[in-house]
Design a protein around this motif. Structure first.
Motif, short mmCIF file in Angstrom:
data_model
loop_
_atom_site.label_atom_id
_atom_site.label_comp_id
_atom_site.label_asym_id
_atom_site.label_seq_id
_atom_site.Cartn_x
_atom_site.Cartn_y
_atom_site.Cartn_z
N GLU A 126 59.13 -31.69 -26.49
CA GLU A 126 58.45 -32.28 -25.33
C GLU A 126 58.44 -31.33 -24.15
N LEU A 127 59.54 -30.63 -23.95
CA LEU A 127 59.61 -29.68 -22.84
C LEU A 127 58.55 -28.59 -23.02
N GLU A 128 58.42 -28.08 -24.23
CA GLU A 128 57.41 -27.06 -24.49
C GLU A 128 56.00 -27.63 -24.36
N ARG A 129 55.80 -28.86 -24.83
CA ARG A 129 54.47 -29.46 -24.76
C ARG A 129 54.05 -29.69 -23.31
N LEU A 130 54.93 -30.24 -22.51
CA LEU A 130 54.58 -30.56 -21.14
C LEU A 130 54.42 -29.32 -20.27
N LEU A 131 55.21 -28.27 -20.57
CA LEU A 131 55.07 -27.03 -19.81
C LEU A 131 53.99 -26.13 -20.39
N ASP A 132 53.53 -26.47 -21.60
CA ASP A 132 52.47 -25.73 -22.27
C ASP A 132 52.84 -24.25 -22.44
N VAL A 133 54.09 -24.02 -22.93
CA VAL A 133 54.54 -22.65 -23.16
C VAL A 133 55.64 -22.67 -24.21
N ARG A 134 55.68 -21.64 -25.04
CA ARG A 134 56.73 -21.52 -26.05
C ARG A 134 58.03 -21.06 -25.38
N LEU A 135 59.07 -21.84 -25.53
CA LEU A 135 60.36 -21.52 -24.91
C LEU A 135 61.37 -20.99 -25.91
N LEU A 136 61.26 -21.44 -27.16
CA LEU A 136 62.25 -21.10 -28.19
C LEU A 136 61.56 -20.57 -29.43
N LEU A 137 62.14 -19.54 -30.00
CA LEU A 137 61.70 -19.02 -31.29
C LEU A 137 62.69 -19.49 -32.34
N ARG A 138 62.21 -20.21 -33.34
CA ARG A 138 63.07 -20.83 -34.32
C ARG A 138 63.05 -20.04 -35.63
N SER A 139 64.21 -19.94 -36.26
CA SER A 139 64.33 -19.28 -37.56
C SER A 139 65.47 -19.94 -38.32
N ARG A 140 65.69 -19.50 -39.55
CA ARG A 140 66.78 -20.07 -40.34
C ARG A 140 68.14 -19.76 -39.73
N ARG A 141 68.22 -18.69 -38.96
CA ARG A 141 69.49 -18.30 -38.35
C ARG A 141 69.74 -18.98 -37.01
N GLY A 142 68.80 -19.79 -36.54
CA GLY A 142 68.98 -20.48 -35.27
C GLY A 142 67.78 -20.32 -34.37
N VAL A 143 68.02 -20.32 -33.09
CA VAL A 143 66.94 -20.17 -32.12
C VAL A 143 67.30 -19.11 -31.09
N ARG A 144 66.29 -18.52 -30.50
CA ARG A 144 66.48 -17.62 -29.36
C ARG A 144 65.35 -17.86 -28.37
N VAL A 145 65.62 -17.59 -27.11
CA VAL A 145 64.63 -17.89 -26.08
C VAL A 145 63.55 -16.82 -26.04
N THR A 146 62.35 -17.25 -25.70
CA THR A 146 61.25 -16.32 -25.45
C THR A 146 61.40 -15.77 -24.03
N GLU A 147 60.47 -14.91 -23.63
CA GLU A 147 60.50 -14.40 -22.26
C GLU A 147 60.34 -15.55 -21.27
N ALA A 148 59.47 -16.50 -21.61
CA ALA A 148 59.30 -17.68 -20.75
C ALA A 148 60.57 -18.52 -20.75
N GLY A 149 61.20 -18.63 -21.93
CA GLY A 149 62.44 -19.39 -22.01
C GLY A 149 63.55 -18.78 -21.17
N ALA A 150 63.62 -17.45 -21.15
CA ALA A 150 64.63 -16.77 -20.33
C ALA A 150 64.39 -17.04 -18.85
N ALA A 151 63.12 -17.06 -18.46
CA ALA A 151 62.80 -17.35 -17.06
C ALA A 151 63.19 -18.77 -16.70
N LEU A 152 62.88 -19.73 -17.58
CA LEU A 152 63.26 -21.11 -17.32
C LEU A 152 64.77 -21.26 -17.29
N LEU A 153 65.47 -20.51 -18.14
CA LEU A 153 66.93 -20.58 -18.19
C LEU A 153 67.54 -20.17 -16.86
N ARG A 154 66.96 -19.16 -16.22
CA ARG A 154 67.46 -18.75 -14.90
C ARG A 154 67.28 -19.86 -13.89
#
Length: 312
Positions: free
Chosen positions: A42-70
Motif C-alpha cells: 500500500e505504501l508503494e501504491r499510494l506513493l507510486d514508487v518502488r521502495l523495496l527490491l524483493r528477492s529470495r534472500r530478503g529485501v533491500r531499499v531502492t534509491e527512493a526507499g533510502a530517501a524515504l528511510l531518511r
C-alpha cells in the motif's frame, strides 16, 4: 497522499529496511507477516514508487526507499520525542518531577559510553536524569530481572540473535608478543586447541561463546587459567601466561602500543552481540529512545577504534 506516510506505516517500513526481510521485521515488531506485506504494498501504491527490491534472500531499499528511510527516521524520532515530552506532564498539564533512570553498563563499555549518553540525554530528554551502575553481564541481568535497574547494556547471554542488538563484535585472538612470529593476520578456530588459553570461568558470556563454538566443532580447548575480569586477563597475556579471546575494542590500546599479538579468528569467526535489556514494565517508548541513542554512540565508538587500530 498524506495517508500513505502515516507514522505507523513509516515505522513498519523502517523495520523492514533494518531487518532486511519482511518475516524478520514481522517477528521483531510483532505484526502478522501478511499484514506487514500489505502495508508495504500500500505504501508503494499510494506513493507510486518502488521502495523495496524483493528477492529470495530478503529485501533491500531502492534509491527512493533510502530517501524515504531518511525522512522516516526524522519523523519517527520527532514523534517519539513529542510523546516522551507529553509523558513528562501530569494530566492537568503541569510538569512532573524529574525522572531518574537506572542503567547498568558492562565494565568494558562503562567508561567510554557514560559521558556521551549523559550528554545526549541532557540535550534530548531534559526531564530525565541517569543513575549509572557498572556491573558484569550476569550481575546486571539479575538486576534487570529483580527491578533493581531499569536498563542494562550487556553481552547477550543467548546464542539466538536479538531482535535489535546495539552492536556486533567479532572477537580476536590475543597472544603474548612474539609467541606467534609468523605474519599471518588470521587464525583458524581449530588452531586455538593448540594454544594455552586464559579465559573467564564457565558461565561468563565470552567463555560460553567460545565453548559453544568449540563444542559445535568437536574441539577440546586447553584452558590453563580462568580469570574473571578483563584487565587481569590482558595482564596475564602480556606476562606470557597464555593467550585469550577478547573483543578488539578492549585490546586496541595494547595492540597499538605493540604489547600483544592480535589475530582475527576465522572458520568460524566468533561474534558476540551487545544488547540493551529492559525490565518488565519499563516505558517501552523511552527504552526505544535510549536504545537509539546508545546504538548510535556505540557503533560509532566501535567503528572508530577498530578502524584506527586496524584490528578488524
Amino acid at each position: 497522499m498524506i495517508g500513505a506516510v502515516d507514522l505507523r506505516r513509516l515505522l513498519y517500513f523502517r523495520a523492514v529496511a533494518e531487518h532486511g526481510s519482511v518475516s524478520a521485521a514481522a517477528r521483531a515488531i510483532r505484526v502478522a507477516q501478511p499484514a506487514l506485506s500489505h502495508h508495504m504494498a500500500e505504501l508503494e501504491r499510494l506513493l507510486d514508487v518502488r521502495l523495496l527490491l524483493r528477492s529470495r534472500r530478503g529485501v533491500r531499499v531502492t534509491e527512493a526507499g533510502a530517501a524515504l528511510l531518511r525522512h522516516a527516521g526524522l519523523m519517527l524520532d520527532q514523534a517519539s520525542q513529542a510523546e516522551l515530552e507529553m509523558r513528562s506532564f501530569h494530566p492537568d498539564g503541569t510538569r512532573r518531577a524529574n525522572r531518574t533512570i537506572r542503567i547498568a553498563f558492562i565494565p568494558s563499555l562503562a567508561s567510554s559510553l557514560t559521558l556521551p549518553l549523559v550528554m545526549a540525554v541532557r540535550d534530548s530528554l531534559p526531564d530525565v536524569s541517569l543513575h549509572i551502575i557498572e556491573a558484569g553481564t550476569r550481575e546486571s541481568h539479575a538486576m534487570v530481572l529483580s527491578g533493581a535497574v531499569d536498563l542494562a547494556v550487556n553481552l547477550s547471554t543467548d546464542r539466538q540473535v536479538a531482535s535489535a542488538p546495539l552492536a556486533w563484535e567479532d572477537m580476536v585472538f590475543v597472544a603474548p608478543l612474539g609467541r606467534r612470529p609468523d605474519a599471518n593476520p588470521v587464525i583458524r578456530f581449530a588452531e586455538l586447541a593448540r594454544e594455552p588459553l586464559v579465559l573467564p570461568s564457565i558461565g561468563r558470556p565470552v567463555r560460553d561463546l567460545v565453548d559453544h563454538v568449540a563444542s559445535d566443532l568437536d574441539i577440546a580447548l586447553n584452558v590453563v587459567l580462568e580469570i574473571d575480569g578483563l584487565s587481569p586477563i590482558v595482564r596475564a597475556v602480556m606476562e606470557g601466561l597464555g593467550s585469550s579471546v577478547i573483543a578488539p575494542f578492549n585490546i586496541a590500546d595494547e595492540y597499538a602500543a605493540g604489547l600483544v599479538d592480535v589475530r582475527r579468528i576465522i572458520e568460524p569467526p566468533i561474534t558476540r552481540q551487545i544488547v540493551l535489556e529492559r525490565r518488565g514494565g519499563f516505558d517501552m517508548l523511552l527504552a526505544e529512545r535510549l536504545h537509539g541513542i546508545l546504538r548510535g554512540h556505540l557503533q560509532e565508538l566501535l567503528s572508530r577504534k577498530a578502524q584506527y587500530h586496524t584490528l578488524i
